[in-house]
Design a protein around this motif. Structure first.
Motif, PDB file in Angstrom:
ATOM      1  N   PHE A  18     -43.633 -47.907  33.188  1.00 23.98           N
ATOM      2  CA  PHE A  18     -44.332 -48.999  33.861  1.00 23.98           C
ATOM      3  C   PHE A  18     -45.681 -49.191  33.181  1.00 23.98           C
ATOM      4  O   PHE A  18     -46.429 -48.233  32.974  1.00 23.98           O
ATOM      5  CB  PHE A  18     -44.539 -48.661  35.343  1.00 23.98           C
ATOM      6  N   PHE A  19     -45.985 -50.433  32.824  1.00 22.88           N
ATOM      7  CA  PHE A  19     -47.248 -50.774  32.174  1.00 22.88           C
ATOM      8  C   PHE A  19     -47.954 -51.805  33.040  1.00 22.88           C
ATOM      9  O   PHE A  19     -47.473 -52.930  33.185  1.00 22.88           O
ATOM     10  CB  PHE A  19     -46.996 -51.327  30.767  1.00 22.88           C
ATOM     11  N   GLU A  20     -49.092 -51.410  33.601  1.00 28.66           N
ATOM     12  CA  GLU A  20     -49.831 -52.268  34.517  1.00 28.66           C
ATOM     13  C   GLU A  20     -50.813 -53.172  33.772  1.00 28.66           C
ATOM     14  O   GLU A  20     -51.550 -52.723  32.902  1.00 28.66           O
ATOM     15  CB  GLU A  20     -50.598 -51.414  35.518  1.00 28.66           C
ATOM     16  N   ASP A  21     -50.813 -54.428  34.135  1.00 26.76           N
ATOM     17  CA  ASP A  21     -51.779 -55.399  33.618  1.00 26.76           C
ATOM     18  C   ASP A  21     -53.043 -55.257  34.463  1.00 26.76           C
ATOM     19  O   ASP A  21     -53.050 -55.605  35.639  1.00 26.76           O
ATOM     20  CB  ASP A  21     -51.203 -56.810  33.730  1.00 26.76           C
ATOM     21  N   VAL A  22     -54.092 -54.730  33.872  1.00 28.00           N
ATOM     22  CA  VAL A  22     -55.321 -54.519  34.630  1.00 28.00           C
ATOM     23  C   VAL A  22     -56.315 -55.666  34.473  1.00 28.00           C
ATOM     24  O   VAL A  22     -57.301 -55.738  35.202  1.00 28.00           O
ATOM     25  CB  VAL A  22     -56.000 -53.175  34.241  1.00 28.00           C
ATOM     26  N   GLU A  23     -56.067 -56.562  33.521  1.00 31.69           N
ATOM     27  CA  GLU A  23     -56.988 -57.671  33.280  1.00 31.69           C
ATOM     28  C   GLU A  23     -56.578 -58.944  33.996  1.00 31.69           C
ATOM     29  O   GLU A  23     -57.421 -59.681  34.495  1.00 31.69           O
ATOM     30  CB  GLU A  23     -57.107 -57.939  31.782  1.00 31.69           C
ATOM     31  N   GLY A  24     -55.302 -59.252  34.007  1.00 26.17           N
ATOM     32  CA  GLY A  24     -54.818 -60.473  34.629  1.00 26.17           C
ATOM     33  C   GLY A  24     -55.082 -61.708  33.786  1.00 26.17           C
ATOM     34  O   GLY A  24     -55.748 -61.644  32.748  1.00 26.17           O
ATOM     35  N   HIS A  25     -54.522 -62.832  34.236  1.00 23.72           N
ATOM     36  CA  HIS A  25     -54.667 -64.120  33.549  1.00 23.72           C
ATOM     37  C   HIS A  25     -54.935 -65.191  34.588  1.00 23.72           C
ATOM     38  O   HIS A  25     -54.333 -65.197  35.661  1.00 23.72           O
ATOM     39  CB  HIS A  25     -53.378 -64.481  32.796  1.00 23.72           C
ATOM     40  N   ASP A  26     -55.829 -66.109  34.267  1.00 21.13           N
ATOM     41  CA  ASP A  26     -56.106 -67.245  35.143  1.00 21.13           C
ATOM     42  C   ASP A  26     -55.169 -68.386  34.779  1.00 21.13           C
ATOM     43  O   ASP A  26     -55.176 -68.872  33.646  1.00 21.13           O
ATOM     44  CB  ASP A  26     -57.563 -67.701  34.988  1.00 21.13           C
ATOM     45  N   LEU A  27     -54.373 -68.799  35.747  1.00 12.28           N
ATOM     46  CA  LEU A  27     -53.407 -69.883  35.551  1.00 12.28           C
ATOM     47  C   LEU A  27     -53.472 -70.829  36.743  1.00 12.28           C
ATOM     48  O   LEU A  27     -54.005 -70.482  37.794  1.00 12.28           O
ATOM     49  CB  LEU A  27     -51.994 -69.319  35.393  1.00 12.28           C
ATOM     50  N   THR A  28     -52.892 -72.011  36.575  1.00  9.31           N
ATOM     51  CA  THR A  28     -53.012 -73.028  37.613  1.00  9.31           C
ATOM     52  C   THR A  28     -52.113 -72.796  38.825  1.00  9.31           C
ATOM     53  O   THR A  28     -52.488 -73.153  39.936  1.00  9.31           O
ATOM     54  CB  THR A  28     -52.715 -74.430  37.049  1.00  9.31           C
ATOM     55  N   ASP A  29     -50.921 -72.209  38.611  1.00 12.35           N
ATOM     56  CA  ASP A  29     -50.001 -72.069  39.739  1.00 12.35           C
ATOM     57  C   ASP A  29     -48.892 -71.061  39.409  1.00 12.35           C
ATOM     58  O   ASP A  29     -48.832 -70.512  38.308  1.00 12.35           O
ATOM     59  CB  ASP A  29     -49.393 -73.415  40.122  1.00 12.35           C
ATOM     60  N   ILE A  30     -48.014 -70.849  40.381  1.00 12.21           N
ATOM     61  CA  ILE A  30     -46.921 -69.890  40.210  1.00 12.21           C
ATOM     62  C   ILE A  30     -45.956 -70.342  39.122  1.00 12.21           C
ATOM     63  O   ILE A  30     -45.438 -69.517  38.366  1.00 12.21           O
ATOM     64  CB  ILE A  30     -46.184 -69.663  41.551  1.00 12.21           C
ATOM     65  N   ALA A  31     -45.724 -71.642  38.996  1.00 14.15           N
ATOM     66  CA  ALA A  31     -44.824 -72.133  37.933  1.00 14.15           C
ATOM     67  C   ALA A  31     -45.379 -71.780  36.558  1.00 14.15           C
ATOM     68  O   ALA A  31     -44.624 -71.353  35.670  1.00 14.15           O
ATOM     69  CB  ALA A  31     -44.629 -73.638  38.065  1.00 14.15           C
ATOM     70  N   SER A  32     -46.682 -71.910  36.369  1.00 16.23           N
ATOM     71  CA  SER A  32     -47.301 -71.524  35.098  1.00 16.23           C
ATOM     72  C   SER A  32     -47.211 -70.020  34.889  1.00 16.23           C
ATOM     73  O   SER A  32     -46.974 -69.548  33.770  1.00 16.23           O
ATOM     74  CB  SER A  32     -48.768 -71.946  35.070  1.00 16.23           C
ATOM     75  N   ALA A  33     -47.384 -69.260  35.957  1.00 21.90           N
ATOM     76  CA  ALA A  33     -47.275 -67.807  35.867  1.00 21.90           C
ATOM     77  C   ALA A  33     -45.850 -67.405  35.487  1.00 21.90           C
ATOM     78  O   ALA A  33     -45.637 -66.515  34.655  1.00 21.90           O
ATOM     79  CB  ALA A  33     -47.671 -67.156  37.191  1.00 21.90           C
ATOM     80  N   ARG A  34     -44.856 -68.065  36.073  1.00 24.07           N
ATOM     81  CA  ARG A  34     -43.458 -67.757  35.753  1.00 24.07           C
ATOM     82  C   ARG A  34     -43.164 -68.076  34.285  1.00 24.07           C
ATOM     83  O   ARG A  34     -42.537 -67.278  33.584  1.00 24.07           O
ATOM     84  CB  ARG A  34     -42.518 -68.538  36.668  1.00 24.07           C
TER      85      ARG A  34
END
Length: 82
Positions: A18-34
């Motif tokens: 398991f590799f955790e993303d500790v920084e994250g990403h700023d996106l507009t919505d769940i569709a963009s995240a998907r």
């Protein structure tokens, strides 16, 4: 008018690891995240295949800013059948 951005985390799992993303990403919505999750999993899978391995249990687990699960991208989601 700018759309509000939301933070998403893209954790990667390939079976036991398991590799955790500790920084994250700023996106507009769940569709963009998907869409970002699918592209990320495809990149990881391509690297694995070049190395001669394929982890069929590989997933990208997307979480929201509060680290609540939003969507999971599995191998079948990242591939298009011909």
């Amino acid at each position: 008018m700018m759309r509000a951005m939301a933070q998403f985390y893209f954790n990667f799992r390939n079976g036991a690891e398991f590799f955790e993303d500790v920084e994250g990403h700023d996106l507009t919505d769940i569709a963009s995240a998907r869409a970002t999750g699918i592209a990320s999993l495809r990149d990881i899978l391509a690297d694995d295949v070049r190395a001669g391995v394929l982890h069929r249990a590989s997933t990208i687990e997307i979480e929201d800013a509060d680290h609540r699960p939003v969507v999971t991208i599995a191998l079948a989601d990242a591939l298009v059948e011909d």
